[in-house]
Structures are given as C-alpha cells and as structure tokens.
Design a protein around this motif. Structure first.
Motif, PDB file in Angstrom:
ATOM      1  N   CYS A  91       0.831  -1.213   0.000  1.00 16.13           N
ATOM      2  CA  CYS A  91       0.000   0.000   0.000  1.00 16.13           C
ATOM      3  C   CYS A  91       0.859   1.253   0.000  1.00 16.13           C
ATOM      4  N   ILE A  92       1.936   1.242   0.763  1.00 17.14           N
ATOM      5  CA  ILE A  92       2.849   2.399   0.801  1.00 17.14           C
ATOM      6  C   ILE A  92       3.521   2.591  -0.549  1.00 17.14           C
ATOM      7  N   GLU A  93       3.943   1.481  -1.182  1.00 20.32           N
ATOM      8  CA  GLU A  93       4.609   1.571  -2.488  1.00 20.32           C
ATOM      9  C   GLU A  93       3.675   2.153  -3.545  1.00 20.32           C
ATOM     10  N   ILE A  94       2.416   1.715  -3.516  1.00 23.88           N
ATOM     11  CA  ILE A  94       1.462   2.187  -4.530  1.00 23.88           C
ATOM     12  C   ILE A  94       1.131   3.661  -4.334  1.00 23.88           C
ATOM     13  N   ASP A  95       0.933   4.061  -3.081  1.00 24.71           N
ATOM     14  CA  ASP A  95       0.507   5.442  -2.785  1.00 24.71           C
ATOM     15  C   ASP A  95       1.598   6.200  -2.052  1.00 24.71           C
ATOM     16  N   PHE A  96       2.836   6.022  -2.475  1.00 26.66           N
ATOM     17  CA  PHE A  96       3.955   6.708  -1.813  1.00 26.66           C
ATOM     18  C   PHE A  96       3.786   8.228  -1.791  1.00 26.66           C
ATOM     19  N   PRO A  97       3.228   8.874  -2.834  1.00 22.82           N
ATOM     20  CA  PRO A  97       3.028  10.334  -2.753  1.00 22.82           C
ATOM     21  C   PRO A  97       2.166  10.760  -1.573  1.00 22.82           C
TER      22      PRO A  97
ATOM     23  N   LEU B 110      16.275   9.399   2.602  1.00 18.52           N
ATOM     24  CA  LEU B 110      17.228   8.300   2.633  1.00 18.52           C
ATOM     25  C   LEU B 110      16.625   7.051   3.270  1.00 18.52           C
ATOM     26  N   TYR B 111      15.785   7.254   4.287  1.00 15.61           N
ATOM     27  CA  TYR B 111      15.216   6.111   5.006  1.00 15.61           C
ATOM     28  C   TYR B 111      13.994   5.528   4.298  1.00 15.61           C
ATOM     29  N   PHE B 112      13.535   6.186   3.226  1.00 14.13           N
ATOM     30  CA  PHE B 112      12.344   5.708   2.508  1.00 14.13           C
ATOM     31  C   PHE B 112      12.660   5.406   1.040  1.00 14.13           C
ATOM     32  N   THR B 113      13.960   5.212   0.748  1.00 17.17           N
ATOM     33  CA  THR B 113      14.391   4.960  -0.634  1.00 17.17           C
ATOM     34  C   THR B 113      13.734   3.700  -1.195  1.00 17.17           C
ATOM     35  N   LYS B 114      13.608   2.694  -0.373  1.00 16.04           N
ATOM     36  CA  LYS B 114      13.031   1.416  -0.830  1.00 16.04           C
ATOM     37  C   LYS B 114      11.636   1.626  -1.404  1.00 16.04           C
ATOM     38  N   TRP B 115      10.781   2.330  -0.677  1.00 16.25           N
ATOM     39  CA  TRP B 115       9.395   2.528  -1.113  1.00 16.25           C
ATOM     40  C   TRP B 115       9.316   3.514  -2.270  1.00 16.25           C
ATOM     41  N   GLU B 116      10.175   4.521  -2.265  1.00 13.72           N
ATOM     42  CA  GLU B 116      10.156   5.501  -3.353  1.00 13.72           C
ATOM     43  C   GLU B 116      10.596   4.862  -4.664  1.00 13.72           C
ATOM     44  N   ASN B 117      11.666   4.065  -4.616  1.00 20.77           N
ATOM     45  CA  ASN B 117      12.137   3.393  -5.838  1.00 20.77           C
ATOM     46  C   ASN B 117      11.088   2.425  -6.370  1.00 20.77           C
TER      47      ASN B 117
ATOM     48  N   LYS C  41       9.120  18.477  -4.845  1.00 25.86           N
ATOM     49  CA  LYS C  41       9.941  18.794  -6.009  1.00 25.86           C
ATOM     50  C   LYS C  41      10.744  17.592  -6.482  1.00 25.86           C
ATOM     51  N   GLN C  42      11.376  16.882  -5.554  1.00 26.67           N
ATOM     52  CA  GLN C  42      12.230  15.759  -5.946  1.00 26.67           C
ATOM     53  C   GLN C  42      11.427  14.646  -6.617  1.00 26.67           C
ATOM     54  N   LEU C  43      10.268  14.323  -6.051  1.00 26.60           N
ATOM     55  CA  LEU C  43       9.424  13.293  -6.671  1.00 26.60           C
ATOM     56  C   LEU C  43       8.926  13.767  -8.026  1.00 26.60           C
ATOM     57  N   SER C  44       8.613  15.049  -8.132  1.00 26.59           N
ATOM     58  CA  SER C  44       8.146  15.598  -9.409  1.00 26.59           C
ATOM     59  C   SER C  44       9.214  15.445 -10.488  1.00 26.59           C
ATOM     60  N   ILE C  45      10.466  15.713 -10.134  1.00 26.36           N
ATOM     61  CA  ILE C  45      11.558  15.575 -11.099  1.00 26.36           C
ATOM     62  C   ILE C  45      11.734  14.107 -11.487  1.00 26.36           C
ATOM     63  N   SER C  46      11.646  13.206 -10.509  1.00 34.34           N
ATOM     64  CA  SER C  46      11.779  11.773 -10.805  1.00 34.34           C
ATOM     65  C   SER C  46      10.669  11.301 -11.740  1.00 34.34           C
ATOM     66  N   LEU C  47       9.432  11.733 -11.475  1.00 37.27           N
ATOM     67  CA  LEU C  47       8.316  11.340 -12.339  1.00 37.27           C
ATOM     68  C   LEU C  47       8.420  12.004 -13.709  1.00 37.27           C
ATOM     69  N   ALA C  48       8.977  13.212 -13.756  1.00 34.15           N
ATOM     70  CA  ALA C  48       9.189  13.866 -15.055  1.00 34.15           C
ATOM     71  C   ALA C  48      10.173  13.060 -15.905  1.00 34.15           C
ATOM     72  N   ASN C  49      11.185  12.491 -15.271  1.00 39.00           N
ATOM     73  CA  ASN C  49      12.115  11.623 -16.001  1.00 39.00           C
ATOM     74  C   ASN C  49      11.412  10.368 -16.513  1.00 39.00           C
ATOM     75  N   SER C  50      10.490   9.830 -15.717  1.00 36.49           N
ATOM     76  CA  SER C  50       9.706   8.666 -16.166  1.00 36.49           C
ATOM     77  C   SER C  50       8.807   9.044 -17.339  1.00 36.49           C
TER      78      SER C  50
ATOM     79  N   PHE D  26       7.844   2.674  -5.936  1.00 37.93           N
ATOM     80  CA  PHE D  26       6.763   3.492  -6.507  1.00 37.93           C
ATOM     81  C   PHE D  26       7.136   4.010  -7.893  1.00 37.93           C
ATOM     82  N   LEU D  27       8.376   4.489  -8.029  1.00 37.18           N
ATOM     83  CA  LEU D  27       8.811   5.019  -9.325  1.00 37.18           C
ATOM     84  C   LEU D  27       8.852   3.915 -10.382  1.00 37.18           C
ATOM     85  N   SER D  28       9.254   2.716  -9.957  1.00 38.06           N
ATOM     86  CA  SER D  28       9.279   1.591 -10.895  1.00 38.06           C
ATOM     87  C   SER D  28       7.863   1.236 -11.365  1.00 38.06           C
TER      88      SER D  28
END
Length: 746
Positions: free
Chosen positions: A335-341, A364-371, A418-427, A373-375
């Motif tokens: 659930c966290i991975e799907i709705d990480f935002p 840094l402590y939430f890299t696992k779930w953020e990666n 901002k950081q998530l926005s840039i990551s999703l913009a790359n996707s 989600f981005l995948s």
C-alpha cells in the motif's frame, strides 16, 4: 715418551679413541676382547702417569712459583673480605640514619592528612549547615532551591561524613529533597509540554540547569516522546488492528462476488486514514513538544549540545517510522509503495504545519518505497503506449488520450514535492521516448515513400498518419504542461519539454522536401530553353506575362502543398519544411538567372516578370515573406539587377548589395560578346553540371576563383589573337573581382 706422543698414540688407537673422544659406551660380548681392552687402557693410564711425573720434574720451579703466588692471593682475599665487613657495618648505620627520619616524616604526613581531612569535613560541614539554613526560607522557589541543593551535593561529593551526628539527618533530608524536586520538575515538564505552558517549562529547565542535569532530562523526554510515537505508529500500521477496525465499521458488508475487492479497498482507505491521523495528531503533537522544548532551551541561552534537539528528534522519527514500516508486513508495504506520494504529502503537510526551519523529509530512510513506486509508475506510464501499438496499427485518438491522461496523473500526484516531481518527469520523458521509438519503427522507408507524381500511396498515407498521431500525442502533452506550468517545478517542465523536441514529423517531411526541391530544380533548368530570353525586339509598351516554366512551377508548388504536405497536421513542422523549400527555390532561381546566356534586353524584362511571379508561386508555401529573411532581399535585389547597366551594377555593388560578387559577375557575362565565355562554358560544363558544382561549393572564395579562371582565359585569348581592345564589360568584371577579394580579406 713426550706429551705429544702419548696424545697421538691415543688418537691413533681405535679402542682408546672410542673411550676418550667419542664419549660412547663400548658394548663387548666377548670376554677375550674385553680383557684386551682393559689391558690397553691400563697401559695407557700408566703411560699418562709417567708423562705427568715427567712434566712435574721438568717444570717444578714454575710450579713452586705459582704455589707462592697462591698464598699471596689468599692474603689479598682476606684483606678484601675485612674491608667488605667494614662496609656492611657502615651501610647498616647509614640505613638507620635514613629510615628513622623517613618513618618520622611518614607519621607526620599521615597526621597532617588526617588533620586536613578533618578540616575539610569541618569546613564542608560548616558550609552545608549554612546552606541548609538558607534552604528553609526558599521552599517555594524551586530554581533557587535547586542551586543550593546542587551546591550541597557538590560539597558532599565523595567525602565520608559518617560519625558526624549533626549532619546525618541533614544529608538524608538533602537527598530526599533533591529527589523530590527532580521528580516534581520532571512531572511538571510533562504537564507543561502537554498543555503548552511555556512559563512553567521555563521554570522546569531552570531547575534542571541549576541541578546540572539538563541533557539527561532532554534525552529522557525525547525518548519518552519517541516511545509513545513508536507505539502509535505500530498501532496505525498493524494489519490485524486495521482489519478489526474495518469489521467494526461494517464496511465489508457487500455482495459476495465483490467481497474481496471491497475489503482490499476498505483496508487501504482505513490504513491511510490511520496514517493521516497519525501525522496530523500524534506526530504533530510530539514534534510540537520537541520544538517548544528547543525554543525554551534556546531562550535560556544554555551552553552545551542543545542546539540540534529538533533535528536529532526528526532524524530519529524518520528512522523509527521506516523501521515500523519494515516490520508491518507485505500488505502494508504494498500500500505504501502504490501510494507513496500520500506519505510524502503527510510529511510535507506536517513540515508546513510545524513551521520550523531546516526540516525536510529524510528520503534516505524511505528509498526502498520511493524506488518501488517510481518503478511501478514507469510501468504504468509505458503500459498504454505499448498497448496502443500492440497490433502494429496507427493508434487512435482515444488511445493517445488515455496515455496522456496517465501522464497527467503521474505529474499531478507529485505536486508539492519537487524531488518526486523531477523523478516522475524523467519517467514521463522515458514514456515520450518510447512513443517516439515505436513511431519510428513503424515508419515506411520504401522507394515510393517520397514520390510526388501520383496520388499519395498507402505507405505515404501511413507515414502521415503515424506522424499525425505522434504530433497529437506531443501537442496533448504540451497542453498538460501549460495547464500545470504554475504548479510543476521548472526543472520538471524542462525535462518533459526536452524529451518532446525529438518528436517531430520533420523526418518524413524532409523526404518530401527533397523530392519537391529536385523537381523544382528540373523545372528551373528549363529556363535556359526559353526562346523569349533571346528576342531582340523592344519590350517597351508590351503586355508581357511570366514565362511558361514559371507557370509550371506555380502549378507544381500548389499541387504539392494541396496533395502531399496537407496530409500532415503538425503546422510548425510543415511550415519549417515549406520555408526550406521556398528558400532553396529562390536560391536556385537566382543562380539560374545569373547564368542565362545569351540574354537580351527583352529576356531581362521577362526575368523581371518571373521574379514577381515567383513570389506568387511560392505563396502557398509561406504565409509571410519575412520568414524568408535574406532570400527575399536577394530576390528583390535580382529584380533590380535585371534593369541596370553593368556600370550601375558595379556602382551599386560597391555601395553594398544583397547578392554575392560571384553571382553578380556570372550575371555580367551575359552583357559580353561571344569571345567572353561564361565560367562554366570555359570548364566545358553544361548548366546542370554548374548547378551541381555551386551546390558543392558554397564558399565565396572558391566561386570567385572559378570566375577568375574564366577572366584569365579571356585575357590569354585576347593576347594570343592580338585583339586591340577588351570587351567593355571586362574591366568591370576585373574591378568586381578585386573588390570581392578585398571584402573576403576584411
């Protein structure tokens, strides 16, 4: 027998050597051999005794002298022994003289130490009694009481006050009052944090500061808050507790066929409800307490490591929350991975509410779930693109709209971070690249893809449809960017816009452009076959029309625009392609006009008319002549050039003109006689070969040298044939050549 002889005899005798030198036991079983050995040994001993006696007799004087020396040595040894005995006596006396004062000094030091200890105890006792007297009147002033208690505690230190009856009750009372004061202040601290009472919190920390236990109290307070939050986090992320809460609400009472789906959705809703409540209430309250704690400590100006209380707590909070997520199980993690935002929003909203500087989410402590989600987001973005090309057909507008909708959703869910926005913009950029790649792979590149004779073929129509689909996709994405430009970070917008630069119809349009330009070249080539250009009659007063080749060119351009270029919807790309065709057409028209020969006055007038009609012929391609830049000015310059005399042409060229010196010189050859041969004719080329050479040699210096070669050949011809005078245009050509070379050097 001498000494050396007896020694040699023993060495050479095998039996004796074994006993004397080899130091080994001789094992003999035969009694006869044993008897013989004994006999030889006896004889050897006797010989050795005789040798010794002989040596004593030979050196008896030396032996007597040595014996007398031994007696002298004994006398000296007795003298030394007597002296040693005397030395020991003196050493004992010296020892007694040293030890006696040392023992006396040691006793006095012991007495002095005891006296000093007694004085210290008396002095400390006196101070303790004095402070105790001061303690009674300030029972209602905890900070001052803390100061006195701390001083008394320091006075007590490691001193042993046992046996001092006067202090026994006081010391017990001091310990009890210190403990009670600390307990009351600690309790008041918790109450003040809970109620937000800053005044009482100040009082607590004054007590802690005076008792010199501020750091300990801060650590204990933070640990308590962290433990409480960890307990709340565990409850909010507990699968069983969430399931129980869902059952209590009765939200799972649905149709049997939909029970599982509804339960999963209900579980997600309840989970995020718990997490949002956790951040809005529990974590916010805990952070508020720590921030108030930090502010109070800062205002007290306490020294020590108290400036980073909030930052340390914030880091610990992220570590605790991430560890609780790790322990919560696969269902919660999914659930966290799907709705990480949503988790990011909870943190960002919390930071906004706290309004404390330098706080940011510890990603840094939430890299696992953020990666993760981005995948998943990238897969979700690529899925509609891959699906629309599944049957290798041109995607429909609905399919493209669906892909754009997914892109818009991906960009919108990242708003606020901002950081998530840039990551999703790359996707999103990868999604756009995939769309462009899929389009390119399906473009047809067969031989008839650029034909402009027959109606558009199926391959041409397919390419146009593919380009139009890609253009529609690009335009819709740009529309999304425009709508979200005020909310998206500029970096995200730039990333997506950069990826859109490669999505264009120009690749296919360039194929049509080359075909159209080649056909225009062929039409312009027929200019040199026009009979009107050599007519000798006067054109004055006659109503003249454009040349036949110009009419053909006008019809051809209109036909290409209406039949082939109209298939493409990307107006900017079509416009760029049309401008490219128009510029090339003007360039080739000028080159052909400058090399028409022979050319009469009538012909120049006809070419002037053709110049005007060329603008009309190119009008379907260009909306405004301003887009042609220098090419339009060159066309106008050619129009004016056609009505001037060579002298006027040279004068205007010196004053500055749009046409290059090489083209003007090529044009001036048409004013000369037959003996002044054109440059391409000197080279033995036809007009088509000249156009090819001009395409390959755009450098003005090379072109001037090409023209100079023709002039040099003409000069040689005149000298060889002893012609009296040069052609009247020859000096003008020489002057223009010199001016052109000077211009290049400048």
């Amino acid at each position: 027998m001498e000494e050396k002889d007896i020694c040699l005899e023993i060495e050479n005798n095998e039996i004796l050597r074994k006993y004397v030198f080899e130091n080994m036991k001789v094992m003999v079983d035969d009694s006869t051999v044993l008897t013989e050995n004994i006999k030889q040994l006896t004889e050897a001993i006797n010989e050795m005794n005789k040798t010794i006696e002989h040596q004593v007799l030979a050196k008896h004087n030396d032996l007597l002298i040595q014996a007398s020396h031994i007696s002298d040595l004994e006398v000296a040894a007795q003298s030394v022994n007597a002296q040693m005995q005397n030395f020991l006596v003196y050493a004992k006396k010296l020892k007694d003289r040293i030890h006696t004062p040392y023992d006396n000094l040691e006793k006095k030091i012991t007495v002095l130490e005891r006296l000093q200890n007694t004085c210290n105890l008396l002095r400390h006792s006196s101070k303790i009694l004095a402070l105790w007297d001061k303690l009674e009147p300030i029972k209602d002033n905890p900070p001052k009481e803390a100061i006195i208690l701390y001083e008394i505690t320091n006075l007590i230190g490691n001193n042993d006050f046992r046996g001092i009856t006067l202090l026994e009750d006081i010391l017990k009372e001091v310990a009890q009052r210190r403990k009670k004061l600390l307990q009351n202040s600690t309790s008041l601290l918790q109450t003040s944090l809970l109620n937000g009472d800053k005044v009482k919190l100040f009082q607590c920390f004054k007590v802690f500061h005076n008792l010199q236990c501020t750091q300990e109290q801060i650590q204990n307070t933070m640990i308590n808050i962290q433990n409480e939050l960890q307990k709340e986090m565990n409850n909010a992320l507990n699968v069983q507790l969430v399931s129980i809460e869902i059952k209590k609400t009765g939200s799972n009472r649905v149709a049997p066929g939909k029970a599982n789906i509804m339960n999963i959705q209900d579980f997600k809703n309840k989970l995020w409800e718990n997490i949002e409540k956790l951040f809005k209430e529990d974590i916010y309250n805990g952070c508020s307490k720590v921030i108030m704690l930090q502010n109070v400590v800062n205002e007290l100006h306490t020294i020590g490591n108290f400036r980073n209380i909030v930052k340390k707590f914030w880091s610990n909070l992220a570590i605790i929350f991430s560890s609780e997520l790790e322990k919560s199980g696969s269902t919660i993690n999914q659930c966290i991975e799907i709705d990480f935002p949503k988790l990011l929003k909870c943190f960002n909203d919390l930071i906004s509410r706290l309004k404390y500087k330098d706080l940011e989410m510890k990603r840094l402590y939430f890299t696992k779930w953020e990666n993760s989600f981005l995948s998943k987001s990238l897969g979700k973005l690529l899925e509609p693109v891959r699906t629309m090309w599944h049957l290798s057909q041109t995607p429909t507008m609905d399919q493209i709209d669906n892909a754009v909708r997914v892109i818009a959703e991906a960009l919108s869910i990242s708003l606020g971070d901002k950081q998530l926005s840039i990551s999703l913009a790359n996707s999103v950029a990868k999604c756009i690249k995939q769309m462009n790649l899929e389009t390119e792979q399906r473009l047809v590149m067969e031989s008839d893809v650029a034909q402009i004779i027959e109606p558009p073929t199926s391959s041409q129509q397919k390419n146009a449809d593919l380009c139009n689909a890609l253009y529609y996709f690009t335009s819709q994405v740009k529309r999304v960017l425009v709508n979200m430009s005020t909310t998206l970070p500029s970096e995200s917008v730039q990333i997506v816009e950069s990826s859109l630069k490669d999505t264009s119809s120009l690749q296919i349009l360039q194929l049509f452009a080359e075909s159209i330009k080649n056909s225009l070249h062929i039409i312009l080539l027929t200019m040199h076959d026009e009979p009107d250009f050599t007519r000798s009659d006067d054109p004055t007063g006659k109503a003249l029309s454009c040349s036949p080749y110009m009419k053909e060119l006008q019809q051809f351009v209109s036909r290409c625009k209406d039949i082939y270029l109209v298939m493409f919807n990307e107006k900017s790309a079509v416009n760029e392609c049309c401008i490219n065709i128009a510029k090339n057409c003007i360039e080739k028209f000028i080159e052909h006009v400058c090399n028409v020969r022979p050319l009469s006055k009538f012909g120049r007038v006809k070419l002037q008319i053709d110049c005007k009609h060329l603008e009309t012929a190119l009008s379907p391609l260009i909306g405004d002549t301003v887009e042609l830049d220098d090419y339009y000015r060159q066309l106008k310059a050619l129009h004016m050039l056609l009505e001037k005399t060579p002298q006027d042409i040279a004068k205007s060229q010196a004053e500055g003109a749009s046409l290059s010196y090489s083209l003007v010189m090529m044009f001036l050859f048409s004013f000369g006689g037959q003996q002044l041969v054109s440059p391409h004719s000197c080279a033995g080329w036809n007009i088509q070969k000249l156009m090819q050479w001009l395409d390959a040699h755009q450098n003005e210096k090379e072109r001037l040298e090409f023209v100079a070669g023709a002039l040099q050949r003409y000069q040689t011809y005149v000298r060889q044939n002893q012609i009296v005078s040069y052609d009247e245009v020859y000096p003008i050509l020489l002057q223009l050549l010199e001016d052109g070379r000077k211009l290049l050097k400048s």
